[in-house]
Design a protein around this motif. Structure first.
Motif, PDB file in Angstrom:
ATOM      1  N   TYR A  11      30.191  37.925  56.610  1.00 38.43           N
ATOM      2  CA  TYR A  11      31.498  37.417  57.061  1.00 38.43           C
ATOM      3  C   TYR A  11      32.271  38.507  57.795  1.00 38.43           C
ATOM      4  CZ  TYR A  11      36.175  35.359  56.843  1.00 38.43           C
ATOM      5  OH  TYR A  11      37.422  34.872  57.163  1.00 38.43           O
ATOM      6  N   ARG A  12      32.228  39.720  57.276  1.00 30.81           N
ATOM      7  CA  ARG A  12      32.964  40.814  57.896  1.00 30.81           C
ATOM      8  C   ARG A  12      32.288  41.335  59.155  1.00 30.81           C
ATOM      9  NH1 ARG A  12      35.269  44.466  52.828  1.00 30.81           N
ATOM     10  NH2 ARG A  12      36.788  42.909  52.086  1.00 30.81           N
ATOM     11  N   SER A  13      31.035  40.935  59.385  1.00 33.64           N
ATOM     12  CA  SER A  13      30.351  41.371  60.604  1.00 33.64           C
ATOM     13  C   SER A  13      30.843  40.623  61.841  1.00 33.64           C
ATOM     14  CB  SER A  13      28.841  41.165  60.454  1.00 33.64           C
ATOM     15  OG  SER A  13      28.515  39.783  60.395  1.00 33.64           O
ATOM     16  N   VAL A  14      31.528  39.501  61.645  1.00 33.45           N
ATOM     17  CA  VAL A  14      32.069  38.728  62.765  1.00 33.45           C
ATOM     18  C   VAL A  14      33.353  39.391  63.244  1.00 33.45           C
ATOM     19  CG1 VAL A  14      32.884  36.468  63.528  1.00 33.45           C
ATOM     20  CG2 VAL A  14      31.069  36.627  61.811  1.00 33.45           C
ATOM     21  N   ASP A  15      33.432  39.639  64.521  1.00 37.73           N
ATOM     22  CA  ASP A  15      34.574  40.339  65.113  1.00 37.73           C
ATOM     23  C   ASP A  15      35.858  39.528  64.931  1.00 37.73           C
ATOM     24  OD1 ASP A  15      36.217  42.017  66.478  1.00 37.73           O
ATOM     25  OD2 ASP A  15      35.362  41.632  68.454  1.00 37.73           O
ATOM     26  N   ASN A  16      36.908  40.196  64.513  1.00 35.17           N
ATOM     27  CA  ASN A  16      38.205  39.525  64.336  1.00 35.17           C
ATOM     28  C   ASN A  16      38.748  38.983  65.658  1.00 35.17           C
ATOM     29  OD1 ASN A  16      38.481  39.861  61.554  1.00 35.17           O
ATOM     30  ND2 ASN A  16      39.296  41.934  61.792  1.00 35.17           N
ATOM     31  N   GLY A  17      38.333  39.601  66.771  1.00 33.05           N
ATOM     32  CA  GLY A  17      38.805  39.117  68.064  1.00 33.05           C
ATOM     33  C   GLY A  17      38.372  37.687  68.338  1.00 33.05           C
ATOM     34  N   GLN A  18      37.223  37.281  67.824  1.00 37.47           N
ATOM     35  CA  GLN A  18      36.767  35.915  68.028  1.00 37.47           C
ATOM     36  C   GLN A  18      37.626  34.935  67.235  1.00 37.47           C
ATOM     37  OE1 GLN A  18      32.546  35.195  68.051  1.00 37.47           O
ATOM     38  NE2 GLN A  18      32.100  37.384  68.066  1.00 37.47           N
ATOM     39  N   ARG A  19      38.027  35.338  66.041  1.00 38.80           N
ATOM     40  CA  ARG A  19      38.925  34.477  65.266  1.00 38.80           C
ATOM     41  C   ARG A  19      40.270  34.317  65.981  1.00 38.80           C
ATOM     42  NH1 ARG A  19      36.786  38.087  61.392  1.00 38.80           N
ATOM     43  NH2 ARG A  19      35.367  37.104  59.904  1.00 38.80           N
ATOM     44  N   GLU A  20      40.782  35.421  66.506  1.00 35.73           N
ATOM     45  CA  GLU A  20      42.062  35.371  67.202  1.00 35.73           C
ATOM     46  C   GLU A  20      41.966  34.532  68.476  1.00 35.73           C
ATOM     47  OE1 GLU A  20      43.061  39.397  67.919  1.00 35.73           O
ATOM     48  OE2 GLU A  20      43.405  39.890  65.790  1.00 35.73           O
TER      49      GLU A  20
ATOM     50  N   ARG B 119      42.375  26.977  60.776  1.00 33.81           N
ATOM     51  CA  ARG B 119      41.528  27.896  60.001  1.00 33.81           C
ATOM     52  C   ARG B 119      40.194  27.267  59.624  1.00 33.81           C
ATOM     53  NH1 ARG B 119      45.635  30.941  55.734  1.00 33.81           N
ATOM     54  NH2 ARG B 119      46.903  32.021  57.324  1.00 33.81           N
TER      55      ARG B 119
ATOM     56  N   VAL C 138      32.976  31.289  62.669  1.00 34.31           N
ATOM     57  CA  VAL C 138      32.573  32.341  61.738  1.00 34.31           C
ATOM     58  C   VAL C 138      31.233  32.032  61.070  1.00 34.31           C
ATOM     59  CG1 VAL C 138      33.226  33.617  59.670  1.00 34.31           C
ATOM     60  CG2 VAL C 138      34.974  32.967  61.339  1.00 34.31           C
TER      61      VAL C 138
END
Length: 244
Positions: free
Chosen positions: A124-133, A142, A150
């Protein structure tokens, strides 16, 4: 000492192979229950709640530091005592086939849940936060971000470790013979005792051959799943570059 007999390997293989279904059933149930519990533990580790995070962290540390066979003995011998105390002194089911089956599945579930917790958390943490944003800016909520953005990428990252854990779990299940549960390893023990240890090497060679076939089959299945996921992500990436 009896001479090594290759034909007994074939005989042992044919006698052991019908018990493959029991071994795979234990593996499947342990995987399903362990995955569900692992997801809950991973959610607890990543949540902002200190109590949930602390419980998850303590569970993972305790279970990962406990040998598999010790945990199996604790569940098999200890759980009936707890059930007997909760049931007002009624006899437990530790000696029955159902009791042994439940104990094996419960112990393997606890072991796999601790491993899956760390696998899922890392994926889960390997997914870049920029993609969520970016997905949030596109109007996704969400739930949509989790399911559509995600989870597919996290699953791709987790598959190699999941494959390794499934194989480890398959081999850990062979310890079930120590409590008298009759699966592949349990039947092999019965065959060795029946021949008074005369064909033990051939029997264990046949057992190793079956476990090797199961391991290779699991690896091939998960490799195809991983390739399918990789193609899906590649198509999504191509579409994103096209629109951009």
């Amino acid at each position: 000492m009896r001479p090594f007999d290759v034909s007994y390997i074939i005989k042992g293989f044919t006698e052991l192979f019908p018990y493959t279904g029991i071994t795979l059933l234990v593996l499947l149930l342990s995987l399903i229950c362990g995955t569900v519990l692992g997801v809950l533990l991973a959610w607890g580790r990543m949540s902002g709640n200190r109590i949930a995070s602390g419980i998850s962290l303590a569970y993972v540390h305790v279970i990962r530091c406990t040998p598999s066979i010790v945990l199996l003995f604790i569940v098999f011998y200890g759980l009936p005592l707890l059930l007997r105390a909760a049931g007002g002194g009624r006899p437990g089911t530790a000696g029955t086939y159902n009791g042994k089956f439940f104990s094996v599945v419960a112990a393997l579930t606890m072991l796999s849940a601790a491993a899956f917790c760390e696998i899922f958390r890392a994926a889960y943490r390997s997914v870049d936060n920029g993609q969520r944003e970016a997905a949030f800016c596109c109007g996704m909520n969400r739930f949509q971000i989790a399911v559509l953005v995600v989870v597919p990428q996290a699953a791709q990252a987790a598959l190699p470790n999941i494959c390794t854990q499934i194989i480890i779990l398959l081999k850990q299940g062979s310890l079930a013979f120590t409590i008298g549960f009759v699966d592949l390893a349990g039947q092999a023990q019965i065959m060795v005792k029946r021949s008074y240890g005369g064909h033990g090497l051939e029997t264990y060679a046949a057992l190793a051959l079956i476990y090797w076939l199961l391991t290779v089959s699991i690896e091939q299945i998960l490799m195809r799943v991983q390739r399918a996921c990789s193609k899906g992500l590649a198509v999504v990436g191509t579409e994103e570059r096209t629109w951009s």
